[in-house]
Design a protein around this motif. Structure first.
Motif: not given
Length: 243
Positions: A1-30
């Motif tokens: 382990m690198n003892t010089a590494y300080d995680p507090r030196a970096f601003e925390p951020f969140a990670v999310t997921v997003d989904l674009a799910v497509f289908t064809v319904r009644a002749g149109a892309l939904h």
């Protein structure tokens, strides 16, 4: 382990997921959308998604959030083929904090209606024609546009379009799938020639035909061939009138 590494030196951020799910319904892309039930953007429509939990992968989180927010069965969601689209990391894309999102897309046939009431951050889920998916929360309009472009490209290089046709289909029905996703009118004789010249794309159903309206003779029926990729690709027109 690198003892010089300080995680507090970096601003925390969140990670999310997003989904674009497509289908064809009644002749149109939904596209599958959820209506947000809480701030930010309460009441606005958005792509399904949410925060990745500490012990989850991005894909596991994507499937969990899709099932939670839309009410689609876990078994159905588990079988979806999700393709990672890209990562969205603009600093101000979420007003709550710095949030980086991993986006996924899927193009699926015969999807059921989502639950009338959503779960998690969603109070409702529904299929919406892509051309009417306006005013989306966060940067989801950008994600949706990128996902639609990716899906259009997949039809050029794969046999995915046949999944949106009946088990036995006419070339006109197959052409309608391409025109729906690409939002472009295609020349019928040229499309037919390219499809039939592509090895393994479709197979003729011996002796089968279907009346398609009008006074012409019944149209021949086809079924998906053994190929999964198109060689050569079936490229969309570079210019042409929109439908």
């Amino acid at each position: 382990m690198n003892t010089a590494y300080d995680p507090r030196a970096f601003e925390p951020f969140a990670v999310t997921v997003d989904l674009a799910v497509f289908t064809v319904r009644a002749g149109a892309l939904h596209v599958l959308l959820i209506r947000r039930g809480r701030e930010p953007y309460a009441g606005a429509w958005a792509l399904p998604g949410g925060f990745i939990l500490p012990r989850e992968s991005a894909e596991t989180a994507a499937r969990r959030e899709l099932a939670e927010e839309t009410g689609l069965s876990p078994g159905l969601v588990a079988d979806l083929h999700l393709e990672q689209l890209r990562t969205y990391s603009e600093p101000d894309r979420d007003p709550r904090m710095r949030v980086v999102s991993v986006a996924f897309t899927a193009l699926v046939p015969d999807m059921p209606e989502p639950a009338a009431e959503g779960g998690g951050d969603a109070d409702r889920a529904r299929w919406v024609p892509v051309d009417r998916a306006a005013g989306l929360a966060f940067d989801h309009a950008v994600i949706l546009a990128d996902a639609r472009s990716r899906v259009g490209s997949k039809l050029e290089y794969t046999c995915l379009a046949t999944a949106f046709c009946p088990p036995e289909f006419t070339l006109g029905e197959l052409q309608a799938v391409y025109e729906t996703v690409w939002d472009t009118a295609l020349d019928r004789p040229n499309f037919r020639r390219k499809v039939l010249a592509t090895p393994g794309f479709v197979e003729a159903v011996p002796g089968a035909a279907r009346l398609t309206g009008g006074r012409g003779k019944p149209a021949a029926l086809y079924r998906p061939g053994p190929a999964t990729a198109l060689h050569p690709p079936l490229l969309r027109p570079t210019e042409g009138p929109p439908r």
